[in-house]
Design a protein around this motif. Structure first.
Motif, mmCIF file in Angstrom:
data_model
loop_
_atom_site.group_PDB
_atom_site.id
_atom_site.type_symbol
_atom_site.label_atom_id
_atom_site.label_comp_id
_atom_site.label_asym_id
_atom_site.label_seq_id
_atom_site.Cartn_x
_atom_site.Cartn_y
_atom_site.Cartn_z
ATOM 1 N N PRO A 630 11.391 48.860 -16.133
ATOM 2 C CA PRO A 630 10.514 47.982 -16.922
ATOM 3 C C PRO A 630 10.683 46.522 -16.519
ATOM 4 N N LEU A 631 9.766 45.704 -16.969
ATOM 5 C CA LEU A 631 9.742 44.250 -16.738
ATOM 6 C C LEU A 631 9.468 43.908 -15.285
ATOM 7 N N MET A 632 10.258 44.453 -14.387
ATOM 8 C CA MET A 632 10.028 44.236 -12.954
ATOM 9 C C MET A 632 10.421 45.527 -12.230
ATOM 10 N N ASP A 633 9.457 46.114 -11.481
ATOM 11 C CA ASP A 633 9.763 47.375 -10.807
ATOM 12 C C ASP A 633 10.651 47.135 -9.599
ATOM 13 N N GLY A 634 11.138 48.238 -9.043
ATOM 14 C CA GLY A 634 12.083 48.151 -7.938
ATOM 15 C C GLY A 634 11.519 47.493 -6.707
ATOM 16 N N GLU A 635 10.257 47.787 -6.361
ATOM 17 C CA GLU A 635 9.678 47.231 -5.138
ATOM 18 C C GLU A 635 9.601 45.703 -5.216
ATOM 19 N N THR A 636 9.176 45.179 -6.358
ATOM 20 C CA THR A 636 9.093 43.720 -6.518
ATOM 21 C C THR A 636 10.477 43.088 -6.462
ATOM 22 N N ALA A 637 11.427 43.759 -7.102
ATOM 23 C CA ALA A 637 12.803 43.236 -7.086
ATOM 24 C C ALA A 637 13.367 43.236 -5.679
ATOM 25 N N ILE A 638 13.094 44.308 -4.914
ATOM 26 C CA ILE A 638 13.609 44.394 -3.540
ATOM 27 C C ILE A 638 13.048 43.267 -2.692
ATOM 28 N N ARG A 639 11.735 43.011 -2.773
ATOM 29 C CA ARG A 639 11.123 41.956 -1.958
ATOM 30 C C ARG A 639 11.678 40.579 -2.351
ATOM 31 N N THR A 640 11.946 40.402 -3.639
ATOM 32 C CA THR A 640 12.515 39.122 -4.078
ATOM 33 C C THR A 640 13.943 38.959 -3.562
ATOM 34 N N LEU A 641 14.739 40.040 -3.609
ATOM 35 C CA LEU A 641 16.104 39.999 -3.063
ATOM 36 C C LEU A 641 16.086 39.650 -1.583
ATOM 37 N N GLN A 642 15.101 40.202 -0.851
ATOM 38 C CA GLN A 642 15.012 39.933 0.585
ATOM 39 C C GLN A 642 14.619 38.484 0.866
ATOM 40 N N ILE A 643 13.908 37.873 -0.072
ATOM 41 C CA ILE A 643 13.602 36.436 0.076
ATOM 42 C C ILE A 643 14.873 35.612 -0.132
ATOM 43 N N ILE A 644 15.650 36.022 -1.150
ATOM 44 C CA ILE A 644 16.915 35.314 -1.420
ATOM 45 C C ILE A 644 17.871 35.472 -0.249
ATOM 46 N N ASN A 645 17.968 36.707 0.277
ATOM 47 C CA ASN A 645 18.882 36.978 1.392
ATOM 48 C C ASN A 645 18.247 38.015 2.308
ATOM 49 N N PRO A 646 17.687 37.591 3.423
ATOM 50 C CA PRO A 646 17.037 38.548 4.331
ATOM 51 C C PRO A 646 17.993 39.628 4.845
ATOM 52 N N GLN A 647 19.307 39.406 4.788
ATOM 53 C CA GLN A 647 20.275 40.375 5.301
ATOM 54 C C GLN A 647 20.801 41.301 4.205
ATOM 55 N N VAL A 648 20.206 41.274 3.023
ATOM 56 C CA VAL A 648 20.716 42.074 1.918
ATOM 57 C C VAL A 648 20.627 43.566 2.256
ATOM 58 N N GLN A 649 21.687 44.328 1.885
ATOM 59 C CA GLN A 649 21.727 45.771 2.107
ATOM 60 C C GLN A 649 21.288 46.471 0.817
ATOM 61 N N ILE A 650 20.256 47.323 0.930
ATOM 62 C CA ILE A 650 19.657 47.934 -0.256
ATOM 63 C C ILE A 650 19.502 49.446 -0.064
ATOM 64 N N ILE A 651 19.886 50.211 -1.100
ATOM 65 C CA ILE A 651 19.583 51.644 -1.178
ATOM 66 C C ILE A 651 18.671 51.836 -2.383
ATOM 67 N N ALA A 652 17.495 52.401 -2.134
ATOM 68 C CA ALA A 652 16.545 52.652 -3.223
ATOM 69 C C ALA A 652 16.817 54.024 -3.824
ATOM 70 N N MET A 653 16.637 54.145 -5.141
ATOM 71 C CA MET A 653 16.777 55.421 -5.838
ATOM 72 C C MET A 653 15.452 55.757 -6.525
ATOM 73 N N SER A 654 15.162 57.048 -6.646
ATOM 74 C CA SER A 654 13.949 57.458 -7.352
ATOM 75 C C SER A 654 14.077 58.902 -7.810
ATOM 76 N N GLY A 655 13.486 59.174 -8.947
ATOM 77 C CA GLY A 655 13.438 60.542 -9.452
ATOM 78 C C GLY A 655 12.146 61.239 -9.108
ATOM 79 N N LEU A 656 11.257 60.551 -8.352
ATOM 80 C CA LEU A 656 10.023 61.186 -7.900
ATOM 81 C C LEU A 656 10.320 62.132 -6.756
ATOM 82 N N ALA A 657 9.270 62.938 -6.376
ATOM 83 C CA ALA A 657 9.444 63.830 -5.230
ATOM 84 C C ALA A 657 9.819 63.010 -4.014
ATOM 85 N N THR A 658 10.676 63.559 -3.185
ATOM 86 C CA THR A 658 11.218 62.810 -2.051
ATOM 87 C C THR A 658 10.133 62.252 -1.155
#
Length: 701
Positions: A630-658
């Motif tokens: 809620p409030l901010m989805d994962g994709e928006t948060a990831i893109r914002t993190l990459q703006i803050i630090n282009p070298q950020v290491q991220i693992i995405a999680m999801s309960g949707l079909a792979t």
């Protein structure tokens, strides 16, 4: 006055004159008194006047008669000349003596040209033999009623079919003196007949059944389309009662259709009709009332179109739409279900590690919890795979363990009236397959067996290993020369009727009641087995039972279950940020990571994750973030993190079909994707893999 009366009047006048002459002679001889000749003369004059008057009257009557005869002759001549049909008079040899204007016009010559010409000259050469036969027939029978003959004249450039009528005229001695011929051009009739034949051919070419029946339902016309659709030949159908021929029972809808078409002139709707061999068809039927010359109802024209396949497709489309809705629903709840299952799986793995002194019963219960949580995740993935499609995960499957799992489930859930037996050799071997899909296959067969034994019976599950050679492979579709594991599921149920045995694997085909089966189980089973390189055979007898045999290519290897006791990888105090709106997920993930020497920060949504990362960005080595928050989805948060630090290491999680989640995360530059529900093993190994890749990459910078 007739000719005989005129002759009689002349004779009487002569007779009176002779009498006067005799009187005159007698007077001379007897020398009568002087005035006697005068009287005699007067008498003679009187007699002559009377005779002259009679002659004048008779002459007028003759003139009138002659005028009447001439008028009749002119009338005959006009009728003869201007008759609409051609008229010829010939002698007994066929030489034309008279010809009317219509004959000359039809033959495209002058009337005078025809006189004296042999009639065969104007007959097409291919039919002159037929003309001679007609001449002979006239000599014998004195008349012919109707014959068709082709007239031809090159100079007149005419060539047409004619309807011919002829009669022989005899004299008083019975000798033929002339032949009279009446003929008319029937080219238009031939063209009309040709059109009718063409229309009849079109009626026969059409795939629709065209039927004409009287108001008592007796069939009057039956085209070839009706023959093909219903199987009854024309000879069998015509004269039969349409309702008895095509319906097993007279439905109220037929009476409604008949009443409506008589009152309104037409009716259309859907009817269920039966073929000669008893097959039921769904028919779009259109009825039109036919009237006679005075406008009274005469018959009914019926046009039937077979829409059975169309209706089946509509049903399949509706079912597909329901499945699509199910897929949408499943996709919506998958995320929540996997969020529920993930802590269960992780806790079941972590508790034995945290409390190594747990008793065997507790360990067994935790193992059951872990196994069922995994199965729950597999079932969620299976539903999505069926409704939307996802990738298969082939692994080494122990056939013995697979059948034992099925046995436990059916023993716990099936009615006690059903006896369950299994026969699995310990050295049956292994197969490489998706265990969830094989689980689905065997459960489907077991459930079908249960439904076939409502009053109880015997369910047998067995397995054997065999080698299929070339001869066997040639006789069985889908088989190849290979080693196979054959799994047999047999029941003592009601059996399958031979007429439908070949259709049981068709999509949406089911013998179950509406709402109790979709008809997708066996078609899905067939698709799964075929995709694994296997094949299926079925044998059944009504009242005895059914036996399904599933053949799967086997692999060489140990059949003993190897317990993986590899030590889980530990961290070196790295700080990891975990962002997920599910508290259970963040807590169990935090606990797991901390148990294996990681430091953890947690956030409940994207905004909190950004705030924490901005605060500890120099220390955070990895961000583990959910895609749906809620409030901010994962994709928006990831893109914002990459703006803050282009070298950020991220693992995405999801309960949707792979597959769906991978598409969602494609192109956003993350280091990995972790599908829920995941185990502690998967989580720790994935993180260690990311860190290892970063260290390897750093050596070459």
């Amino acid at each position: 006055m007739t000719k005989e009366n005129f002759k009689q009047a002349i004779v009487e006048a002569h007779h009176r004159l002779e009498n006067l002459l005799q009187l005159a002679s007698l007077a001379v001889e007897q020398s009568i008194e002087e005035d006697y000749p005068i009287e005699l003369l007067q008498q003679a004059i009187t007699e002559i006047s009377i005779s002259l008057e009679e002659l004048h009257q008779q002459n007028e009557e003759l003139i009138i008669t002659r005028n009447l005869v001439e008028a009749e002759h002119q009338r005959y001549h006009d009728l003869f000349n201007f008759a609409p049909d051609g008229y010829l008079v010939t002698d007994f040899t066929g030489i034309i003596q008279e010809a009317n204007y219509a004959a000359a016009n039809l033959l495209n010559v002058r009337q005078s040209y025809l006189i004296g010409k042999p009639m065969p000259v104007f007959v097409h050469q291919t039919e002159r033999h037929k003309f001679r036969q007609i001449m002979l027939q006239l000599q014998l029978q004195r008349q012919i009623k109707t014959e068709e003959l082709r007239f031809f004249h090159n100079q007149g450039s005419i060539d047409f079919p004619a309807e011919l009528t002829a009669i022989a005229v005899e004299d008083s001695q019975g000798k033929t003196v002339s032949l009279r011929w009446l003929f008319r051009d029937i080219s238009d009739r031939h063209q009309t007949e040709q059109k009718i034949r063409e229309q009849a051919a079109l009626l026969d070419i059409t795939t629709d059944a065209m039927i004409v029946q009287d108001l008592d339902n007796q069939i009057l016309f039956w085209n070839q389309g009706a023959e093909k659709m219903y199987g009854w030949k024309v000879q069998e159908a015509q004269g039969s009662n349409a309702w008895k021929l095509l319906s097993k029972e007279t439905s109220p809808l037929l009476w409604t259709a008949l009443k409506t078409v008589v009152e309104r002139g037409m009716w259309q709707g859907e009817l269920h009709k039966f073929t000669k061999d008893g097959k039921e068809l769904i028919i779009a039927s259109r009825w039109t009332l036919m009237l006679d010359a005075v406008g009274l109802p005469k018959s009914i024209l019926i046009i039937d179109t077979d829409i059975t396949e169309k209706k089946q497709l509509e049903i399949q489309l509706l079912r597909s739409q329901r499945l699509e809705s199910l897929g949408t629903l499943a996709s919506g709840i998958t995320h929540d279900l996997n969020n529920i299952l993930t802590p269960m799986m992780t806790i079941a793995q972590l508790l034995p590690l945290k409390y190594p002194d747990l008793d065997d019963i507790s360990l067994q219960m935790l193992k059951i919890l872990e196994t069922n949580a995994k199965r729950g995740g597999d079932l969620v993935r299976q539903i999505l795979s069926f409704t939307r499609g996802s990738e298969r995960k082939p692994t080494i499957v122990l056939v013995t363990q697979l059948i034992e799992d099925i046995k436990q489930i059916v023993q716990q859930t099936f009615p006690k009236l059903i006896e369950i037996n299994t026969d699995i050799p310990q050295n049956i071997g292994i197969v490489v397959a998706d265990s969830t899909e094989l689980h689905q296959v065997l459960m489907n067969l077991a459930v079908n067996a249960r439904d076939a034994m409502p009053n109880g019976g015997k369910l047998s599950i067995s397995a054997t290993k065999l080698f299929i050679d070339e001869n066997y492979a040639r006789m069985h579709i889908g088989a190849t020369v290979n080693s196979y594991v054959r799994i047999t599921v047999a029941d003592t149920g009601v059996g399958i009727h031979p007429e439908i045995l070949d259709r049981i694997f068709d999509p949406f085909f089911t013998t179950k009641e509406v709402g109790k089966g979709t008809g997708l189980g066996l078609s899905t089973l067939m698709g799964i087995i075929n995709s694994h390189g296997g094949f299926v055979e079925v044998a059944s007898q009504v009242g005895i039972g059914t036996k399904f045999q599933v053949y799967l290519p086997s692999k060489e290897g140990s059949t003993s279950q190897v317990i993986d006791e590899i030590e889980l990888p530990t961290g070196q105090g790295e700080l990891i940020l975990v962002a997920d709106d599910e508290v259970a997920i963040t807590q169990i993930t935090k606990t797991t990571l901390e148990m294996y020497n990681y430091k953890v920060l947690t956030a409940q949504n994207g905004i909190e994750a950004l705030a924490l990362y901005n605060q500890y960005k120099d220390e955070i080595r990895l961000v583990l973030i959910d895609m749906m928050m809620p409030l901010m989805d994962g994709e928006t948060a990831i893109r914002t993190l990459q703006i803050i630090n282009p070298q950020v290491q991220i693992i995405a999680m999801s309960g949707l079909a792979t597959a769906e989640a991978l598409v969602q995360t494609k192109g956003i530059g993350i280091q990995g994707f972790l599908a829920k529900p995941f185990t502690a093993n998967q989580l720790l190994n994935f993180i260690q893999k990311i860190f290892h890749q970063n260290q390897f990459t750093g050596l070459f910078k």
